[in-house]
Design a protein around this motif. Structure first.
Motif, mmCIF file in Angstrom:
data_model
loop_
_atom_site.group_PDB
_atom_site.id
_atom_site.type_symbol
_atom_site.label_atom_id
_atom_site.label_comp_id
_atom_site.label_asym_id
_atom_site.label_seq_id
_atom_site.Cartn_x
_atom_site.Cartn_y
_atom_site.Cartn_z
ATOM 1 N N SER A 28 -64.688 -107.037 -26.617
ATOM 2 C CA SER A 28 -65.678 -107.829 -27.343
ATOM 3 C C SER A 28 -64.991 -108.744 -28.354
ATOM 4 O O SER A 28 -63.854 -108.500 -28.765
ATOM 5 C CB SER A 28 -66.659 -106.903 -28.061
ATOM 6 O OG SER A 28 -67.513 -107.624 -28.916
ATOM 7 N N ILE A 29 -65.706 -109.781 -28.778
ATOM 8 C CA ILE A 29 -65.167 -110.700 -29.773
ATOM 9 C C ILE A 29 -65.697 -110.399 -31.171
ATOM 10 O O ILE A 29 -65.502 -111.170 -32.106
ATOM 11 C CB ILE A 29 -65.493 -112.168 -29.412
ATOM 12 C CG1 ILE A 29 -67.009 -112.392 -29.327
ATOM 13 C CG2 ILE A 29 -64.801 -112.565 -28.114
ATOM 14 C CD1 ILE A 29 -67.416 -113.837 -29.193
ATOM 15 N N GLY A 30 -66.371 -109.258 -31.331
ATOM 16 C CA GLY A 30 -67.000 -108.923 -32.601
ATOM 17 C C GLY A 30 -66.087 -108.204 -33.576
ATOM 18 O O GLY A 30 -64.931 -107.874 -33.274
ATOM 19 N N ALA A 31 -66.642 -107.917 -34.765
ATOM 20 C CA ALA A 31 -65.861 -107.367 -35.872
ATOM 21 C C ALA A 31 -65.306 -105.983 -35.574
ATOM 22 O O ALA A 31 -64.174 -105.660 -35.970
ATOM 23 C CB ALA A 31 -66.721 -107.325 -37.134
ATOM 24 N N THR A 32 -66.069 -105.143 -34.887
ATOM 25 C CA THR A 32 -65.581 -103.790 -34.602
ATOM 26 C C THR A 32 -64.336 -103.836 -33.739
ATOM 27 O O THR A 32 -63.372 -103.094 -33.978
ATOM 28 C CB THR A 32 -66.675 -102.964 -33.898
ATOM 29 O OG1 THR A 32 -67.818 -102.878 -34.757
ATOM 30 C CG2 THR A 32 -66.178 -101.559 -33.598
ATOM 31 N N ASN A 33 -64.320 -104.713 -32.761
ATOM 32 C CA ASN A 33 -63.133 -104.816 -31.913
ATOM 33 C C ASN A 33 -61.974 -105.481 -32.656
ATOM 34 O O ASN A 33 -60.817 -105.126 -32.440
ATOM 35 C CB ASN A 33 -63.448 -105.581 -30.623
ATOM 36 C CG ASN A 33 -62.563 -105.141 -29.468
ATOM 37 O OD1 ASN A 33 -62.299 -103.956 -29.308
ATOM 38 N ND2 ASN A 33 -62.105 -106.087 -28.678
ATOM 39 N N VAL A 34 -62.280 -106.445 -33.514
ATOM 40 C CA VAL A 34 -61.223 -107.054 -34.341
ATOM 41 C C VAL A 34 -60.574 -105.991 -35.219
ATOM 42 O O VAL A 34 -59.351 -106.010 -35.441
ATOM 43 C CB VAL A 34 -61.795 -108.201 -35.198
ATOM 44 C CG1 VAL A 34 -60.750 -108.722 -36.180
ATOM 45 C CG2 VAL A 34 -62.290 -109.343 -34.314
ATOM 46 N N LEU A 35 -61.373 -105.044 -35.699
ATOM 47 C CA LEU A 35 -60.828 -103.969 -36.531
ATOM 48 C C LEU A 35 -59.785 -103.153 -35.776
ATOM 49 O O LEU A 35 -58.860 -102.600 -36.383
ATOM 50 C CB LEU A 35 -61.969 -103.060 -37.007
ATOM 51 C CG LEU A 35 -61.607 -101.940 -37.990
ATOM 52 C CD1 LEU A 35 -61.012 -102.519 -39.273
ATOM 53 C CD2 LEU A 35 -62.837 -101.098 -38.308
ATOM 54 N N ARG A 36 -59.892 -103.105 -34.458
ATOM 55 C CA ARG A 36 -58.935 -102.345 -33.655
ATOM 56 C C ARG A 36 -57.547 -102.991 -33.639
ATOM 57 O O ARG A 36 -56.585 -102.383 -33.167
ATOM 58 C CB ARG A 36 -59.464 -102.155 -32.236
ATOM 59 C CG ARG A 36 -60.699 -101.266 -32.181
ATOM 60 C CD ARG A 36 -61.107 -100.889 -30.763
ATOM 61 N NE ARG A 36 -62.246 -100.007 -30.794
ATOM 62 C CZ ARG A 36 -63.498 -100.369 -30.497
ATOM 63 N NH1 ARG A 36 -63.748 -101.611 -30.125
ATOM 64 N NH2 ARG A 36 -64.491 -99.502 -30.566
ATOM 65 N N THR A 37 -57.453 -104.221 -34.136
ATOM 66 C CA THR A 37 -56.127 -104.831 -34.283
ATOM 67 C C THR A 37 -55.396 -104.243 -35.484
ATOM 68 O O THR A 37 -54.199 -104.477 -35.658
ATOM 69 C CB THR A 37 -56.234 -106.360 -34.480
ATOM 70 O OG1 THR A 37 -56.875 -106.646 -35.744
ATOM 71 C CG2 THR A 37 -57.019 -107.003 -33.345
ATOM 72 N N GLY A 38 -56.130 -103.516 -36.333
ATOM 73 C CA GLY A 38 -55.553 -102.959 -37.548
ATOM 74 C C GLY A 38 -55.652 -103.872 -38.744
ATOM 75 O O GLY A 38 -55.234 -103.505 -39.847
ATOM 76 N N ASN A 39 -56.229 -105.064 -38.561
ATOM 77 C CA ASN A 39 -56.338 -106.034 -39.652
ATOM 78 C C ASN A 39 -57.758 -106.009 -40.207
ATOM 79 O O ASN A 39 -58.669 -106.616 -39.644
ATOM 80 C CB ASN A 39 -55.985 -107.430 -39.141
ATOM 81 C CG ASN A 39 -55.793 -108.424 -40.268
ATOM 82 O OD1 ASN A 39 -56.541 -108.428 -41.236
ATOM 83 N ND2 ASN A 39 -54.777 -109.281 -40.138
ATOM 84 N N LYS A 40 -57.943 -105.296 -41.315
ATOM 85 C CA LYS A 40 -59.275 -105.147 -41.895
ATOM 86 C C LYS A 40 -59.807 -106.467 -42.449
ATOM 87 O O LYS A 40 -61.004 -106.723 -42.428
ATOM 88 C CB LYS A 40 -59.252 -104.090 -43.003
ATOM 89 C CG LYS A 40 -58.956 -102.691 -42.489
ATOM 90 C CD LYS A 40 -58.933 -101.683 -43.624
ATOM 91 C CE LYS A 40 -58.633 -100.280 -43.096
ATOM 92 N NZ LYS A 40 -58.587 -99.275 -44.190
ATOM 93 N N GLY A 41 -58.904 -107.309 -42.935
ATOM 94 C CA GLY A 41 -59.326 -108.602 -43.467
ATOM 95 C C GLY A 41 -59.924 -109.484 -42.392
ATOM 96 O O GLY A 41 -60.961 -110.132 -42.601
ATOM 97 N N LEU A 42 -59.283 -109.508 -41.230
ATOM 98 C CA LEU A 42 -59.819 -110.293 -40.112
ATOM 99 C C LEU A 42 -61.165 -109.736 -39.654
ATOM 100 O O LEU A 42 -62.079 -110.490 -39.323
ATOM 101 C CB LEU A 42 -58.842 -110.283 -38.945
ATOM 102 C CG LEU A 42 -57.590 -111.153 -39.045
ATOM 103 C CD1 LEU A 42 -56.753 -111.005 -37.785
ATOM 104 C CD2 LEU A 42 -57.960 -112.612 -39.276
ATOM 105 N N ALA A 43 -61.282 -108.414 -39.631
ATOM 106 C CA ALA A 43 -62.538 -107.793 -39.220
ATOM 107 C C ALA A 43 -63.654 -108.144 -40.202
ATOM 108 O O ALA A 43 -64.780 -108.472 -39.790
ATOM 109 C CB ALA A 43 -62.367 -106.283 -39.114
ATOM 110 N N ALA A 44 -63.348 -108.095 -41.496
ATOM 111 C CA ALA A 44 -64.351 -108.430 -42.512
ATOM 112 C C ALA A 44 -64.756 -109.898 -42.411
ATOM 113 O O ALA A 44 -65.938 -110.244 -42.537
ATOM 114 C CB ALA A 44 -63.815 -108.119 -43.905
#
Length: 198
Positions: free
Chosen positions: A42-58
């Motif tokens: 997915s392109i959403g925040a939860t999947n972005v969080l899986r990169t380990g970058n909380k700032g990008l997820a936020a």
């Protein structure tokens, strides 16, 4: 142009706002791997969080929400509440099915929240509280979103906002469809918990 004639334009405005893939844009700017190749894809925040970058997820969460809010506010300012609701539907569909990504987008949670914020902010507060309570208990982002989305139309109906309740019932059904694979993994006990990396 009459207000009713503006409704298709409101939908297009909403769709174009909603189809901006902020998760993909932010991760590419940060030089991480293609977000669609990890986790749920997915392109959403939860999947972005899986990169380990909380700032990008936020940042993804915030921008995906605000694009829904912006679509609603702009359309509502131009042509009133009906146009705002149509734009909200367009924004949600744009996030789920962006034309730029061959109609494969995100799960819609942040955009759902942003549309709620633009149309009826107390509903957004209820959604977020339900999400947080479920997430704290289970640590499943998908389950938290589904529980909150299931209850939101009931809350809107209970307080007499029938048109909004109908709109968010449709958005909730779409969200359940977008989470169909998550639902299967939840049933099988294989769903990833919040904070787990791919």
């Amino acid at each position: 142009m009459g207000l009713e004639a503006f409704l298709p334009v409101a939908f297009v405005i909403g769709y174009l706002f909603g189809s901006i893939p902020f998760g993909l844009v932010l991760t590419r700017l940060a030089g991480t791997q293609d977000i669609r190749s990890i986790g749920s894809g997915s392109i959403g925040a939860t999947n972005v969080l899986r990169t380990g970058n909380k700032g990008l997820a936020a940042g993804t969460l915030l921008l995906d929400a605000l694009k829904g809010t912006a679509a609603v506010v702009i359309a509502g300012y131009i042509a009133g509440p009906n146009a705002a609701m149509v734009a909200g539907l367009g924004a949600f569909l744009g996030h789920l099915f962006p034309v730029w990504l061959k109609f494969r987008g995100g799960k819609g949670v942040a955009t759902y929240i942003g549309v709620l914020l633009g149309l009826f902010w107390p509903g957004m507060v209820v959604f977020c509280l339900l999400w947080l309570a479920t997430a704290f208990t289970t640590r499943y982002s998908s389950l938290s979103a589904l529980v909150a989305a299931f209850i939101t139309p009931v809350f809107l109906w209970w307080f007499g906002h029938l048109a909004l309740a109908a709109l968010f019932a449709v958005l909730t059904l779409l969200m359940f469809y977008a989470h169909r694979e998550n639902i299967k993994r939840l049933q099988a006990g294989r769903e990833s918990r919040i904070g787990e990396k791919a």
